[in-house]
Design a protein around this motif. Structure first.
Motif, PDB file in Angstrom:
ATOM      1  N   LEU A   1      79.162  77.319  -5.377  1.00 35.52           N
ATOM      2  CA  LEU A   1      77.939  77.873  -5.951  1.00 35.52           C
ATOM      3  C   LEU A   1      77.018  78.442  -4.868  1.00 35.52           C
ATOM      4  CD1 LEU A   1      76.102  78.254  -8.467  1.00 35.52           C
ATOM      5  CD2 LEU A   1      75.182  75.970  -7.994  1.00 35.52           C
ATOM      6  N   GLN A   2      76.852  77.665  -3.801  1.00 42.19           N
ATOM      7  CA  GLN A   2      75.914  78.071  -2.754  1.00 42.19           C
ATOM      8  C   GLN A   2      76.585  78.832  -1.610  1.00 42.19           C
ATOM      9  OE1 GLN A   2      73.021  75.087  -1.556  1.00 42.19           O
ATOM     10  NE2 GLN A   2      73.509  73.803  -3.337  1.00 42.19           N
ATOM     11  N   LYS A   3      77.911  78.850  -1.613  1.00 39.87           N
ATOM     12  CA  LYS A   3      78.690  79.554  -0.584  1.00 39.87           C
ATOM     13  C   LYS A   3      78.357  79.065   0.830  1.00 39.87           C
ATOM     14  CE  LYS A   3      79.024  83.708  -3.467  1.00 39.87           C
ATOM     15  NZ  LYS A   3      80.290  83.260  -4.066  1.00 39.87           N
ATOM     16  N   LYS A   4      78.321  77.755   0.991  1.00 38.21           N
ATOM     17  CA  LYS A   4      78.071  77.164   2.306  1.00 38.21           C
ATOM     18  C   LYS A   4      78.458  75.694   2.289  1.00 38.21           C
ATOM     19  CE  LYS A   4      73.195  76.565   0.988  1.00 38.21           C
ATOM     20  NZ  LYS A   4      71.811  76.984   1.301  1.00 38.21           N
ATOM     21  N   SER A   5      78.535  75.117   3.467  1.00 42.29           N
ATOM     22  CA  SER A   5      78.860  73.699   3.598  1.00 42.29           C
ATOM     23  C   SER A   5      78.243  73.166   4.886  1.00 42.29           C
ATOM     24  CB  SER A   5      80.386  73.488   3.614  1.00 42.29           C
ATOM     25  OG  SER A   5      80.981  74.140   4.735  1.00 42.29           O
ATOM     26  N   GLY A   6      78.446  71.910   5.147  1.00 39.19           N
ATOM     27  CA  GLY A   6      77.926  71.298   6.372  1.00 39.19           C
ATOM     28  C   GLY A   6      76.429  71.093   6.337  1.00 39.19           C
ATOM     29  N   VAL A   7      75.770  71.324   7.474  1.00 45.47           N
ATOM     30  CA  VAL A   7      74.333  71.071   7.559  1.00 45.47           C
ATOM     31  C   VAL A   7      73.532  72.005   6.662  1.00 45.47           C
ATOM     32  CG1 VAL A   7      74.466  70.128   9.897  1.00 45.47           C
ATOM     33  CG2 VAL A   7      74.112  72.579   9.575  1.00 45.47           C
ATOM     34  N   LEU A   8      74.138  73.099   6.226  1.00 43.83           N
ATOM     35  CA  LEU A   8      73.446  74.038   5.346  1.00 43.83           C
ATOM     36  C   LEU A   8      73.479  73.609   3.888  1.00 43.83           C
ATOM     37  CD1 LEU A   8      74.734  77.408   6.856  1.00 43.83           C
ATOM     38  CD2 LEU A   8      72.549  76.259   7.311  1.00 43.83           C
ATOM     39  N   LEU A   9      74.356  72.655   3.573  1.00 44.81           N
ATOM     40  CA  LEU A   9      74.500  72.194   2.196  1.00 44.81           C
ATOM     41  C   LEU A   9      74.009  70.764   2.075  1.00 44.81           C
ATOM     42  CD1 LEU A   9      75.590  72.671  -0.699  1.00 44.81           C
ATOM     43  CD2 LEU A   9      77.782  71.754   0.097  1.00 44.81           C
ATOM     44  N   LYS A  10      72.922  70.564   1.388  1.00 45.86           N
ATOM     45  CA  LYS A  10      72.347  69.232   1.229  1.00 45.86           C
ATOM     46  C   LYS A  10      72.968  68.531   0.014  1.00 45.86           C
ATOM     47  CE  LYS A  10      69.763  70.064   4.706  1.00 45.86           C
ATOM     48  NZ  LYS A  10      70.170  69.519   6.016  1.00 45.86           N
ATOM     49  N   ASP A  11      73.313  67.279   0.212  1.00 41.44           N
ATOM     50  CA  ASP A  11      73.884  66.471  -0.861  1.00 41.44           C
ATOM     51  C   ASP A  11      72.751  65.956  -1.739  1.00 41.44           C
ATOM     52  OD1 ASP A  11      75.126  64.693  -2.532  1.00 41.44           O
ATOM     53  OD2 ASP A  11      76.030  63.480  -0.955  1.00 41.44           O
ATOM     54  N   GLN A  12      72.637  66.526  -2.928  1.00 44.42           N
ATOM     55  CA  GLN A  12      71.607  66.106  -3.879  1.00 44.42           C
ATOM     56  C   GLN A  12      72.238  65.646  -5.191  1.00 44.42           C
ATOM     57  OE1 GLN A  12      69.227  69.737  -3.840  1.00 44.42           O
ATOM     58  NE2 GLN A  12      67.775  68.773  -2.431  1.00 44.42           N
ATOM     59  N   MET A  13      73.360  64.997  -5.061  1.00 50.29           N
ATOM     60  CA  MET A  13      74.079  64.521  -6.240  1.00 50.29           C
ATOM     61  C   MET A  13      73.222  63.532  -7.029  1.00 50.29           C
ATOM     62  SD  MET A  13      77.804  62.695  -6.333  1.00 50.29           S
ATOM     63  CE  MET A  13      78.438  61.948  -7.839  1.00 50.29           C
ATOM     64  N   PRO A  14      73.041  63.771  -8.320  1.00 51.53           N
ATOM     65  CA  PRO A  14      72.208  62.861  -9.123  1.00 51.53           C
ATOM     66  C   PRO A  14      72.900  61.528  -9.352  1.00 51.53           C
ATOM     67  CG  PRO A  14      73.243  64.499 -10.536  1.00 51.53           C
ATOM     68  CD  PRO A  14      73.567  64.895  -9.121  1.00 51.53           C
ATOM     69  N   GLY A  15      72.116  60.528  -9.684  1.00 54.81           N
ATOM     70  CA  GLY A  15      72.670  59.205  -9.955  1.00 54.81           C
ATOM     71  C   GLY A  15      72.685  58.374  -8.697  1.00 54.81           C
ATOM     72  N   GLU A  16      72.722  57.060  -8.858  1.00 52.15           N
ATOM     73  CA  GLU A  16      72.710  56.172  -7.707  1.00 52.15           C
ATOM     74  C   GLU A  16      74.087  55.551  -7.518  1.00 52.15           C
ATOM     75  OE1 GLU A  16      71.298  51.804  -9.126  1.00 52.15           O
ATOM     76  OE2 GLU A  16      69.729  53.328  -9.116  1.00 52.15           O
ATOM     77  N   ILE A  17      74.390  55.209  -6.272  1.00 55.17           N
ATOM     78  CA  ILE A  17      75.642  54.532  -5.962  1.00 55.17           C
ATOM     79  C   ILE A  17      75.507  53.061  -6.338  1.00 55.17           C
ATOM     80  CG2 ILE A  17      77.247  53.912  -4.136  1.00 55.17           C
ATOM     81  CD1 ILE A  17      77.234  56.844  -4.812  1.00 55.17           C
ATOM     82  N   LYS A  18      76.425  52.580  -7.117  1.00 55.44           N
ATOM     83  CA  LYS A  18      76.383  51.188  -7.544  1.00 55.44           C
ATOM     84  C   LYS A  18      76.889  50.273  -6.424  1.00 55.44           C
ATOM     85  CE  LYS A  18      77.228  52.524 -12.336  1.00 55.44           C
ATOM     86  NZ  LYS A  18      78.127  52.418 -13.503  1.00 55.44           N
ATOM     87  N   PRO A  19      76.580  48.990  -6.477  1.00 55.68           N
ATOM     88  CA  PRO A  19      77.105  48.071  -5.466  1.00 55.68           C
ATOM     89  C   PRO A  19      78.624  48.173  -5.402  1.00 55.68           C
ATOM     90  CG  PRO A  19      75.439  46.985  -6.794  1.00 55.68           C
ATOM     91  CD  PRO A  19      75.704  48.308  -7.434  1.00 55.68           C
ATOM     92  N   LEU A  20      79.155  48.116  -4.186  1.00 52.98           N
ATOM     93  CA  LEU A  20      80.582  48.306  -4.001  1.00 52.98           C
ATOM     94  C   LEU A  20      81.369  47.036  -4.244  1.00 52.98           C
ATOM     95  CD1 LEU A  20      80.390  50.506  -0.810  1.00 52.98           C
ATOM     96  CD2 LEU A  20      80.312  51.176  -3.201  1.00 52.98           C
ATOM     97  N   ASN A  21      80.718  45.901  -4.126  1.00 51.50           N
ATOM     98  CA  ASN A  21      81.395  44.632  -4.356  1.00 51.50           C
ATOM     99  C   ASN A  21      81.435  44.352  -5.849  1.00 51.50           C
ATOM    100  OD1 ASN A  21      82.293  41.979  -4.386  1.00 51.50           O
ATOM    101  ND2 ASN A  21      81.178  41.452  -2.507  1.00 51.50           N
ATOM    102  N   GLU A  22      82.620  44.022  -6.359  1.00 51.98           N
ATOM    103  CA  GLU A  22      82.753  43.762  -7.793  1.00 51.98           C
ATOM    104  C   GLU A  22      82.035  42.490  -8.220  1.00 51.98           C
ATOM    105  OE1 GLU A  22      84.011  45.673 -10.008  1.00 51.98           O
ATOM    106  OE2 GLU A  22      84.673  47.204  -8.604  1.00 51.98           O
TER     107      GLU A  22
END
Length: 262
Positions: free
Chosen positions: A230-251
């Protein structure tokens, strides 16, 4: 359960080690030595390429893509450790095997042993199974799956450039630490070319059952693929703004720490 024991649920790092006098307890020292030995083994051993090729071939047949095994310019494990530059370039023989597939694709997937044979043996196929199941719903064209021995992350740039892929995903065994010897790293590069360096890439690290689970790693990878296109870029030019939170990794259930009252 003490406050310290509750905090230990969040990490495999060495915190609050028991001591006997001025020394670390024997149990903790033996565990440290075991983890150090596991880290050395992960670096020095070789993945079971025969089994990995068999399993990846079966997976590729399901999704109708080719599977290619190539080599870098490295000729031995010792040379791989001493000459990172050779691990960033593919051999002349491997170039010839790739040229018939330089047809242009949205996505090139390159799987490299890197510095952890254990990560590849234990986790690569499990990640690929989930990834292919999800990526088929995106209508992206996928280049032949490439497996590579004795490679570095930048090896994917040359491969993807030959294949004329818009995005390269490198899945590699990460350098082991003293709390994890089986982590996969996933690197995404938009319009990769020979000579690109790390600021051109987005990285997803610590992918393993006791780290970032495969399901979340796949979700993050597909999100970054879409953003790259979509933005035609990666690396430092592409900011990770993925919605949602990462859940605890331990079950296990995380027990909240109760505030103390003075």
């Amino acid at each position: 359960m003490s406050d310290l024991d509750q905090w230990k649920q969040f990490t495999q790092a060495r915190i609050g080690l028991n001591r006997v006098g001025g020394s670390i307890a024997t149990k903790e020292m033996l565990k440290f030595r075991l983890d150090h030995a596991n880290a050395k083994d992960a670096v020095n051993q070789e993945p079971n390429w025969e089994l990995i090729q068999k399993q990846s071939n079966e997976l590729c047949q399901i999704y109708g893509i080719q599977n290619i095994f190539i080599k870098s310019q490295v000729s031995s494990k010792q040379e791989y450790l001493l000459r990172p530059d050779l691990g960033r370039r593919i051999s002349e023989e491997s170039k010839l095997s790739l040229f018939p597939y330089n047809l242009g694709y949205d996505l090139s997937i390159v799987c490299i042993d890197g510095l952890s044979a254990k990560a590849i043996d234990d986790n690569l196929i499990s990640f690929l199974e989930l990834f292919f199941a999800k990526i088929q719903n995106t209508n992206l064209s996928i280049a032949p799956l490439v497996l590579s021995r004795w490679g570095r992350v930048a090896l994917g740039d040359e491969i993807a450039e030959i294949l004329k892929a818009k995005i390269c995903i490198v899945i590699i065994g990460e350098r082991p630490g003293l709390s994890a010897a089986d982590s996969l790293g996933i690197y995404l590069t938009y319009e990769p070319k020979l000579g690109f360096t790390d600021e051109s890439r987005n990285c997803i690290s610590n992918v393993r059952p006791l780290g970032l689970p495969f399901s979340l790693a796949v979700e993050k990878t597909i999100y970054l693929i879409k953003e790259c296109l979509l933005q035609k870029k990666s690396g430092v030019l592409l900011k990770d703004q993925m919605p949602g939170e990462i859940k605890p990794l331990n079950e296990k259930k995380i027990i909240p720490i109760q505030p103390t009252v003075d």
